[in-house]
Design a protein around this motif. Structure first.
Motif, short mmCIF file in Angstrom:
data_model
loop_
_atom_site.label_atom_id
_atom_site.label_comp_id
_atom_site.label_asym_id
_atom_site.label_seq_id
_atom_site.Cartn_x
_atom_site.Cartn_y
_atom_site.Cartn_z
N GLY A 31 0.80 -1.22 0.00
CA GLY A 31 0.00 0.00 0.00
C GLY A 31 0.83 1.27 0.00
N SER A 32 2.15 1.14 -0.05
CA SER A 32 3.02 2.32 0.04
C SER A 32 3.12 3.06 -1.29
CB SER A 32 4.42 1.91 0.50
OG SER A 32 5.08 1.17 -0.52
N GLU A 33 3.53 4.31 -1.19
CA GLU A 33 3.73 5.14 -2.38
C GLU A 33 4.86 4.58 -3.25
OE1 GLU A 33 4.85 9.74 -3.60
OE2 GLU A 33 4.46 9.24 -1.50
N GLU A 34 5.90 4.05 -2.62
CA GLU A 34 7.02 3.48 -3.36
C GLU A 34 6.56 2.32 -4.24
OE1 GLU A 34 7.06 3.77 -0.02
OE2 GLU A 34 8.78 4.99 0.56
N PHE A 35 5.74 1.44 -3.68
CA PHE A 35 5.25 0.29 -4.43
C PHE A 35 4.34 0.74 -5.58
CE2 PHE A 35 2.88 -3.76 -4.99
CZ PHE A 35 3.96 -4.61 -5.12
N ALA A 36 3.51 1.75 -5.34
CA ALA A 36 2.64 2.28 -6.39
C ALA A 36 3.47 2.86 -7.53
CB ALA A 36 1.70 3.33 -5.81
N LEU A 37 4.55 3.55 -7.20
CA LEU A 37 5.42 4.11 -8.24
C LEU A 37 6.11 2.99 -9.03
CD1 LEU A 37 7.03 7.13 -6.36
CD2 LEU A 37 5.40 7.22 -8.26
N MET A 38 6.47 1.91 -8.35
CA MET A 38 7.09 0.78 -9.04
C MET A 38 6.10 0.11 -9.99
SD MET A 38 9.28 -1.02 -6.03
CE MET A 38 10.26 -0.05 -4.92
N LEU A 39 4.84 -0.01 -9.57
CA LEU A 39 3.81 -0.58 -10.45
C LEU A 39 3.61 0.30 -11.68
CD1 LEU A 39 1.15 -1.78 -7.85
CD2 LEU A 39 2.59 -3.22 -9.31
N ALA A 40 3.60 1.63 -11.47
CA ALA A 40 3.47 2.56 -12.60
C ALA A 40 4.68 2.44 -13.52
CB ALA A 40 3.31 3.98 -12.10
N ALA A 41 5.87 2.30 -12.95
CA ALA A 41 7.08 2.14 -13.75
C ALA A 41 7.01 0.86 -14.59
CB ALA A 41 8.32 2.11 -12.86
N ASN A 42 6.45 -0.21 -14.02
CA ASN A 42 6.26 -1.45 -14.79
C ASN A 42 5.37 -1.20 -16.01
OD1 ASN A 42 7.84 -2.95 -13.07
ND2 ASN A 42 6.12 -3.89 -11.99
N GLU A 43 4.31 -0.43 -15.83
CA GLU A 43 3.41 -0.12 -16.95
C GLU A 43 4.12 0.70 -18.02
OE1 GLU A 43 0.26 -1.25 -17.64
OE2 GLU A 43 0.79 -2.58 -15.99
N GLU A 150 20.31 -15.36 -7.21
CA GLU A 150 18.88 -15.20 -7.50
C GLU A 150 18.54 -13.72 -7.45
OE1 GLU A 150 16.13 -17.51 -5.18
OE2 GLU A 150 17.51 -19.21 -5.12
N VAL A 151 17.73 -13.27 -8.39
CA VAL A 151 17.27 -11.89 -8.43
C VAL A 151 15.96 -11.80 -7.65
CG1 VAL A 151 16.53 -10.00 -9.91
CG2 VAL A 151 18.35 -11.53 -10.66
N LEU A 152 15.88 -10.86 -6.71
CA LEU A 152 14.67 -10.64 -5.92
C LEU A 152 14.17 -9.22 -6.22
CD1 LEU A 152 15.97 -12.04 -2.50
CD2 LEU A 152 14.72 -13.27 -4.26
N PRO A 153 13.32 -9.06 -7.24
CA PRO A 153 12.85 -7.73 -7.61
C PRO A 153 11.95 -7.12 -6.52
CG PRO A 153 12.15 -9.37 -9.22
CD PRO A 153 12.78 -10.09 -8.09
N ALA A 154 12.06 -5.82 -6.34
CA ALA A 154 11.25 -5.12 -5.33
C ALA A 154 9.78 -5.13 -5.69
CB ALA A 154 11.75 -3.69 -5.18
N CYS A 155 9.46 -5.23 -6.98
CA CYS A 155 8.07 -5.24 -7.43
C CYS A 155 7.97 -6.07 -8.70
CB CYS A 155 7.60 -3.81 -7.68
SG CYS A 155 5.96 -3.69 -8.38
N ASP A 157 4.55 -7.56 -9.61
CA ASP A 157 3.20 -7.13 -9.96
C ASP A 157 2.53 -6.64 -8.69
OD1 ASP A 157 2.30 -9.44 -8.59
OD2 ASP A 157 2.28 -10.60 -10.43
N ALA A 158 1.22 -6.42 -8.74
CA ALA A 158 0.52 -5.86 -7.58
C ALA A 158 0.51 -6.80 -6.37
CB ALA A 158 -0.91 -5.49 -7.96
N LEU A 159 0.80 -8.08 -6.57
CA LEU A 159 0.74 -9.05 -5.49
C LEU A 159 2.09 -9.65 -5.12
CD1 LEU A 159 -2.45 -10.94 -6.71
CD2 LEU A 159 -2.32 -9.23 -4.90
N SER A 160 3.15 -9.30 -5.83
CA SER A 160 4.44 -9.95 -5.62
C SER A 160 5.57 -8.94 -5.61
CB SER A 160 4.69 -10.98 -6.72
OG SER A 160 3.62 -11.88 -6.80
N GLY A 161 6.58 -9.22 -4.79
CA GLY A 161 7.74 -8.35 -4.72
C GLY A 161 8.66 -8.75 -3.60
#
Length: 195
Positions: A31-43, A150-155, A157-161
């Motif tokens: 629910g954080s702003e950082e995660f929302a920005l990462m989701l937008a960056a994915n798009e 192993e790569v552990l991406p911060a984001c 999708d909306a349910l994984s990170g």
């Protein structure tokens, strides 16, 4: 960088409270702003320009009714998609890929070739993937697992990170929580990494 929870919070929690705390950490991170920005960056990375796609125009429309009298005509507004030459592009994909290839195009070069073989067969590829995610999201975590990285991406999708709890004294990651879920109706899986 997510800092709502820190390593000191983790240390202070009793062993029985840590399970609840893990769920709270993941929930607040999603629910954080950082995660929302990462989701937008994915798009944007996929070429789906969020801003261009959401441009609408409020247009007043007069609607007549069957009533007679001074209030017979009512006004309302209607959303209309803006037309024009706004084109979605994959510029961010090209930019991130080009910068990543510029930085890591030759892979890792070590003095001793024997040392390079100890890093694993796909080390350069994993480093390239981590570099791309770090450029896109601002952070990406790597985990050395026995004989490979192993790569552990911060984001993802909306349910994984993956989220790290930083040490307040050193600002280094001390606990890392990887989480994934296939769907809201499916179970949430967590993987915890501690020093």
């Amino acid at each position: 960088m997510y800092t709502a929870h820190t390593y000191q919070d983790w240390e202070a929690a009793a062993e029985t409270d840590r399970r609840k705390m893990l769920l709270e950490i993941v929930s607040k991170y999603k629910g954080s702003e950082e995660f929302a920005l990462m989701l937008a960056a994915n798009e944007y990375f996929r070429g789906n320009n969020v801003e261009v796609g959401s441009k609408v125009l409020l247009k007043p429309v007069a609607v007549s009714t069957t009533e007679k009298g001074p209030g017979a005509i009512r006004k309302r507004t209607e959303l209309t998609q803006i037309v024009g030459n706004r084109v979605r592009s994959n510029f961010l994909f090209r930019f991130v890929t080009q910068e990543n290839q510029y930085l890591l195009g030759n892979g890792v070069t070590l003095d001793e070739s024997a040392d390079k073989s100890k890093l694993g067969a796909a080390f350069d590829k994993m480093l390239e993937q981590a570099g791309e995610r770090a450029l896109l999201h601002g952070v990406c975590w790597l985990y050395w697992n026995n004989d490979h990285v192993e790569v552990l991406p911060a984001c993802v999708d909306a349910l994984s990170g993956c989220v790290a709890l930083l040490d307040e004294r050193t600002s280094e990651p001390a606990v890392v929580v990887q989480f994934w879920q296939l769907d809201n109706q499916r179970p949430l899986y967590l993987r915890l990494f501690e020093l």
